[in-house]
Design a protein around this motif. Structure first.
Motif, PDB file in Angstrom:
ATOM      1  N   THR A 110      10.622  44.625 -20.990  1.00 57.75           N
ATOM      2  CA  THR A 110      12.097  44.267 -20.441  1.00 57.75           C
ATOM      3  C   THR A 110      12.098  42.805 -20.020  1.00 57.75           C
ATOM      4  O   THR A 110      12.793  42.485 -19.517  1.00 57.75           O
ATOM      5  N   SER A 111      10.991  42.008 -20.029  1.00 60.20           N
ATOM      6  CA  SER A 111      10.982  40.343 -19.841  1.00 60.20           C
ATOM      7  C   SER A 111      10.160  39.873 -20.979  1.00 60.20           C
ATOM      8  O   SER A 111       9.833  40.436 -22.129  1.00 60.20           O
ATOM      9  N   TRP A 112       9.826  38.611 -21.037  1.00 61.26           N
ATOM     10  CA  TRP A 112       9.246  37.770 -21.944  1.00 61.26           C
ATOM     11  C   TRP A 112       8.028  37.853 -21.829  1.00 61.26           C
ATOM     12  O   TRP A 112       7.402  37.778 -20.987  1.00 61.26           O
ATOM     13  N   THR A 113       7.245  38.010 -23.102  1.00 61.32           N
ATOM     14  CA  THR A 113       5.877  38.080 -23.321  1.00 61.32           C
ATOM     15  C   THR A 113       5.183  36.841 -23.756  1.00 61.32           C
ATOM     16  O   THR A 113       5.863  36.003 -24.317  1.00 61.32           O
ATOM     17  N   LEU A 114       3.950  36.656 -23.349  1.00 59.85           N
ATOM     18  CA  LEU A 114       3.250  35.443 -23.953  1.00 59.85           C
ATOM     19  C   LEU A 114       1.684  35.702 -23.766  1.00 59.85           C
ATOM     20  O   LEU A 114       0.872  35.723 -24.737  1.00 59.85           O
ATOM     21  N   ARG A 115       1.136  35.807 -22.665  1.00 60.80           N
ATOM     22  CA  ARG A 115      -0.348  35.812 -22.274  1.00 60.80           C
ATOM     23  C   ARG A 115      -0.765  37.198 -22.258  1.00 60.80           C
ATOM     24  O   ARG A 115       0.107  38.163 -21.716  1.00 60.80           O
ATOM     25  N   LYS A 116      -1.748  37.802 -22.818  1.00 65.35           N
ATOM     26  CA  LYS A 116      -2.225  38.890 -22.784  1.00 65.35           C
ATOM     27  C   LYS A 116      -2.489  39.366 -21.320  1.00 65.35           C
ATOM     28  O   LYS A 116      -3.111  38.788 -20.500  1.00 65.35           O
ATOM     29  N   ASN A 117      -1.981  40.692 -20.931  1.00 62.73           N
ATOM     30  CA  ASN A 117      -2.259  41.368 -19.694  1.00 62.73           C
ATOM     31  C   ASN A 117      -1.616  40.474 -18.612  1.00 62.73           C
ATOM     32  O   ASN A 117      -2.188  40.612 -17.279  1.00 62.73           O
ATOM     33  N   THR A 119       1.739  38.459 -16.460  1.00 61.01           N
ATOM     34  CA  THR A 119       3.187  38.640 -16.214  1.00 61.01           C
ATOM     35  C   THR A 119       3.362  37.240 -15.739  1.00 61.01           C
ATOM     36  O   THR A 119       2.736  36.451 -15.002  1.00 61.01           O
ATOM     37  N   HIS A 120       4.723  36.548 -15.892  1.00 59.72           N
ATOM     38  CA  HIS A 120       5.075  35.264 -15.677  1.00 59.72           C
ATOM     39  C   HIS A 120       5.868  35.453 -13.980  1.00 59.72           C
ATOM     40  O   HIS A 120       5.973  34.541 -13.347  1.00 59.72           O
ATOM     41  N   GLU A 121       5.944  36.655 -13.609  1.00 60.28           N
ATOM     42  CA  GLU A 121       6.644  36.968 -12.362  1.00 60.28           C
ATOM     43  C   GLU A 121       6.089  36.400 -11.226  1.00 60.28           C
ATOM     44  O   GLU A 121       4.836  36.738 -11.002  1.00 60.28           O
ATOM     45  N   GLN A 122       6.716  35.608 -10.375  1.00 61.09           N
ATOM     46  CA  GLN A 122       6.006  35.277  -9.140  1.00 61.09           C
ATOM     47  C   GLN A 122       6.314  36.412  -7.917  1.00 61.09           C
ATOM     48  O   GLN A 122       7.139  36.996  -8.045  1.00 61.09           O
ATOM     49  N   PRO A 123       5.469  36.535  -6.888  1.00 63.12           N
ATOM     50  CA  PRO A 123       5.634  37.635  -6.034  1.00 63.12           C
ATOM     51  C   PRO A 123       6.757  37.454  -5.240  1.00 63.12           C
ATOM     52  O   PRO A 123       7.296  36.184  -5.094  1.00 63.12           O
ATOM     53  N   ASP A 124       7.546  38.297  -4.950  1.00 58.02           N
ATOM     54  CA  ASP A 124       8.884  38.467  -4.137  1.00 58.02           C
ATOM     55  C   ASP A 124       8.505  39.183  -2.799  1.00 58.02           C
ATOM     56  O   ASP A 124       7.930  39.993  -2.630  1.00 58.02           O
ATOM     57  N   SER A 125       9.498  38.572  -2.150  1.00 58.72           N
ATOM     58  CA  SER A 125       9.477  39.126  -0.494  1.00 58.72           C
ATOM     59  C   SER A 125      10.035  40.313  -0.338  1.00 58.72           C
ATOM     60  O   SER A 125       9.781  41.210   0.676  1.00 58.72           O
ATOM     61  N   VAL A 126      11.111  40.545  -1.358  1.00 56.58           N
ATOM     62  CA  VAL A 126      11.797  41.960  -1.147  1.00 56.58           C
ATOM     63  C   VAL A 126      11.445  43.051  -2.120  1.00 56.58           C
ATOM     64  O   VAL A 126      11.159  44.317  -1.607  1.00 56.58           O
ATOM     65  N   MET A 127      10.914  42.756  -3.194  1.00 58.12           N
ATOM     66  CA  MET A 127      10.318  43.754  -4.233  1.00 58.12           C
ATOM     67  C   MET A 127       9.103  43.732  -4.804  1.00 58.12           C
ATOM     68  O   MET A 127       8.570  42.595  -4.825  1.00 58.12           O
ATOM     69  N   ILE A 128       8.592  44.676  -5.269  1.00 51.00           N
ATOM     70  CA  ILE A 128       7.300  44.657  -6.063  1.00 51.00           C
ATOM     71  C   ILE A 128       7.681  45.171  -7.481  1.00 51.00           C
ATOM     72  O   ILE A 128       8.484  46.078  -7.693  1.00 51.00           O
ATOM     73  N   TYR A 129       7.568  44.253  -8.338  1.00 49.85           N
ATOM     74  CA  TYR A 129       8.170  44.597  -9.861  1.00 49.85           C
ATOM     75  C   TYR A 129       7.160  45.650 -10.542  1.00 49.85           C
ATOM     76  O   TYR A 129       6.053  45.595 -10.307  1.00 49.85           O
ATOM     77  N   PRO A 130       7.961  46.332 -11.530  1.00 50.20           N
ATOM     78  CA  PRO A 130       7.129  47.253 -12.035  1.00 50.20           C
ATOM     79  C   PRO A 130       6.024  46.699 -13.336  1.00 50.20           C
ATOM     80  O   PRO A 130       6.162  45.631 -13.623  1.00 50.20           O
ATOM     81  N   TYR A 423      23.912  49.895 -22.557  1.00 51.75           N
ATOM     82  CA  TYR A 423      23.152  49.834 -21.348  1.00 51.75           C
ATOM     83  C   TYR A 423      22.295  48.785 -21.282  1.00 51.75           C
ATOM     84  O   TYR A 423      21.633  48.309 -22.367  1.00 51.75           O
ATOM     85  N   TRP A 424      22.136  47.907 -20.492  1.00 46.00           N
ATOM     86  CA  TRP A 424      20.987  46.988 -20.075  1.00 46.00           C
ATOM     87  C   TRP A 424      19.987  47.240 -18.806  1.00 46.00           C
ATOM     88  O   TRP A 424      20.630  47.917 -17.947  1.00 46.00           O
ATOM     89  N   HIS A 425      19.036  46.861 -18.984  1.00 44.75           N
ATOM     90  CA  HIS A 425      17.988  47.010 -17.831  1.00 44.75           C
ATOM     91  C   HIS A 425      16.880  45.884 -17.771  1.00 44.75           C
ATOM     92  O   HIS A 425      16.344  45.770 -18.533  1.00 44.75           O
ATOM     93  N   TYR A 426      16.882  45.303 -16.506  1.00 47.91           N
ATOM     94  CA  TYR A 426      16.168  44.036 -16.405  1.00 47.91           C
ATOM     95  C   TYR A 426      15.645  44.178 -14.724  1.00 47.91           C
ATOM     96  O   TYR A 426      16.030  43.482 -13.932  1.00 47.91           O
ATOM     97  N   PRO A 427      14.345  45.116 -14.751  1.00 44.60           N
ATOM     98  CA  PRO A 427      13.961  45.340 -13.291  1.00 44.60           C
ATOM     99  C   PRO A 427      13.138  44.112 -12.754  1.00 44.60           C
ATOM    100  O   PRO A 427      11.980  44.341 -12.439  1.00 44.60           O
ATOM    101  N   ASP A 497      13.140  57.461 -18.865  1.00 43.40           N
ATOM    102  CA  ASP A 497      12.006  57.098 -18.031  1.00 43.40           C
ATOM    103  C   ASP A 497      11.694  55.473 -17.654  1.00 43.40           C
ATOM    104  O   ASP A 497      11.029  54.953 -17.623  1.00 43.40           O
ATOM    105  N   ALA A 498      13.006  54.929 -17.291  1.00 40.11           N
ATOM    106  CA  ALA A 498      12.970  53.348 -17.054  1.00 40.11           C
ATOM    107  C   ALA A 498      12.272  53.129 -15.774  1.00 40.11           C
ATOM    108  O   ALA A 498      12.160  53.941 -14.738  1.00 40.11           O
ATOM    109  N   GLN A 499      11.941  51.818 -15.480  1.00 39.24           N
ATOM    110  CA  GLN A 499      11.084  51.525 -14.714  1.00 39.24           C
ATOM    111  C   GLN A 499      12.000  50.921 -13.503  1.00 39.24           C
ATOM    112  O   GLN A 499      13.097  50.486 -13.790  1.00 39.24           O
TER     113      GLN A 499
END
Length: 517
Positions: A110-117, A119-130, A423-427, A497-499
């Motif tokens: 559901t997001s962009w890939t590059l390095r094995k295992n 994620t590019h996401e930074q920690p968020d103060s409101v949510m923990i991403y799946p 449908y679109w899904h970007y969690p 079974d979307a995340q």
């Protein structure tokens, strides 16, 4: 008679579950015994709906008068424009959906890939991403954090097509099987690997490769013959694609060329063949460079169309033009951000139209009527069954369950596509901020589009034909419709079974759209 035979092959029932131009004169080519159409899927990276001199709206805008894409105009005169073609808002999800027929919510890339295992996401103060499938897709079983699939290229290859990959792959993370197009059903791979952008567009810079040193992951592989030469990446890829087509024509198979340009993705580096004219127009340097990426891509399209003409391939080749997500508008660009895709709101990474509506054209001589338009909306996963139906692939099985619906009736004018929702899904957090950017899910149902934000539980409702810029949220005035669309969207996401993210405040999964009304 020829076109009637081609069309009859295409309409077979579809079943199943789950730097110089190098050409060869046509009289030197071995005869092709398989008369099914050749297929070229020309995919542009990060090209917005308005990044063209060909208007896909009801009127021209200043962007249509800024950019120069004569070959898109030429293609449209010979084929059909689709004014409401949709993809995901980010590259990898789109490419995975295209090659699997799956909606992003189902395949979980559901997001962009590059390095094995990683994620590019930074920690968020409101949510923990799946824990999404950061390693992308592959055809081998048992690879962690991937979805095992049977790719479009593999099905075509298994059914007699010679399959060529040229350009950007971005199907799987580095050091996983899906990073290699040769393991994804392609007979030939030109410059495709894990990265979604080039380290450099310049041959003089070896496309980012470091001689004698460690090259960055984004360094473009396999084009060593152009290292140190004054050539732009889009041109080098086109030359290599034509050489691959020369080889394909010596076989007795129809070909499938996936021409997947790295342009117009960052880095926004000027293609000097076109740069001065855009500076002379008064564009800021970054916008002039952006315009050259577009025109260089368009030249590639024209070169391939010329190649088909010179080699008597045009009449038996289907050419599909598409982009993978909306144009960049959240950073790097000159001027006020988020307006670079006007009249659409926002851009790449956004749930709004600027992030997901794409320029699309299809040419199929004798089948698709020239100089026509289609306003019927369709989704990126629909390319999978459509291309197989064009290829006359009647029976096939895939590991994955598919969501796409063939849009062949829109091409032929025979029959109808069923009424459906998309449908679109970007969690996730993409990184940059802006309108419609964030952890969202969305539904387009007829004229209406509902956008839901996982962090706040907010619903937005837009009538797209009446408000293409999505400036007027009418959710408050239409509570029954909001409830209806929220139920549809939630039921679909549950069914695949979307995340969902976890809300830090409650330490529980964020509610589905229909659970906050």
């Amino acid at each position: 008679m020829k076109n009637e035979l081609l069309l009859s092959a295409a309409l077979l029932p579809l079943c199943g579950m789950a730097g110089e131009v190098h050409t060869r004169p046509s009289n030197e080519t071995a005869p092709v015994t398989d008369k099914r159409p050749n297929i070229i899927l020309f995919l542009v990276d990060d090209m917005g709906w308005q990044d063209t001199s060909l208007p896909f709206w009801t009127q021209r805008t200043r962007y249509n008068d800024t950019y120069h894409t004569p070959n898109m105009e030429r293609l449209a005169k010979q084929g059909k424009m689709f004014t409401q073609a949709y993809a995901c808002s980010i590259s990898s999800p789109t490419r995975v959906s295209l090659f699997t027929g799956m909606n992003a919510a189902r395949h979980r890339v559901t997001s962009w890939t590059l390095r094995k295992n990683t994620t590019h996401e930074q920690p968020d103060s409101v949510m923990i991403y799946p824990e999404w499938n950061v390693n992308g897709i592959c055809q081998e079983p048992g690879v962690e954090r991937t979805t095992q699939v049977t790719s479009l290229a593999q099905v075509l290859k298994d059914n007699g097509y010679h399959t060529i990959h040229c350009g950007k792959a971005h199907f799987g993370a580095n050091d996983t099987p899906g990073a290699d197009p040769l393991k994804m059903g392609f007979d030939v791979n030109i410059a495709g690997h894990a990265a979604g952008s080039p380290a450099s567009y310049y041959g003089m810079q070896n496309f980012g490769n470091k001689p004698g040193g460690k090259s960055p992951l984004a360094a473009v592989p396999g084009l060593e013959k152009y290292h140190g030469k004054d050539i732009f990446l889009s041109e080098a890829l086109t030359i290599e694609a034509e050489k691959a087509l020369d080889n394909a024509r010596t076989t007795d198979k129809p070909f499938f060329l996936y021409m997947a340009h790295y342009a117009i993705h960052t880095p926004i580096q000027p293609d000097m063949r076109f740069y001065q004219k855009y500076l002379d127009k008064g564009l800021p340097p970054i916008e002039a460079a952006y315009a050259t990426l577009i025109e260089g891509m368009d030249k590639s399209l024209g070169d391939l169309m010329d190649y088909l003409d010179k080699n008597n391939l045009t009449d038996n080749t289907v050419l599909l033009f598409m982009s993978d997500n909306g144009g960049l508008a959240a950073h790097t660009r000159a001027g006020k951000l988020h307006r670079q895709n006007y009249p659409l709101n926002s851009g790449k990474g956004s749930a709004y139209e600027g992030g997901v509506r794409e320029p699309m054209i299809v040419r199929w001589p004798g089948v698709v009527a020239a100089e026509t338009k289609c306003d019927h909306y369709l989704m990126i996963e629909d390319f999978f069954p459509t291309i197989l139906e064009i290829a006359g692939v009647e029976h096939y099985n895939t590991v994955q369950k598919r969501d796409g619906i063939s849009f062949l009736p829109l091409l032929t004018g025979k029959g109808k596509m069923p009424a459906r929702d998309i449908y679109w899904h970007y969690p996730h957090s993409w990184g940059p901020s802006g309108p419609g950017i964030g952890a969202t899910c969305s539904i387009r149902s007829g004229e209406w589009k509902l956008v839901y934000y996982f962090d706040s539980g907010k619903h937005e409702l837009f009538n797209i034909p009446a408000d293409i810029s999505e400036k007027h949220d009418v959710a408050a005035e239409n509570p029954k419709l909001v409830k209806k669309l929220s139920k549809k969207l939630s039921n679909y996401l549950r069914s695949v079974d979307a995340q969902r993210p976890v809300l830090r405040a409650t330490n529980r999964l964020a509610p589905w759209p229909d659970e906050t009304l």
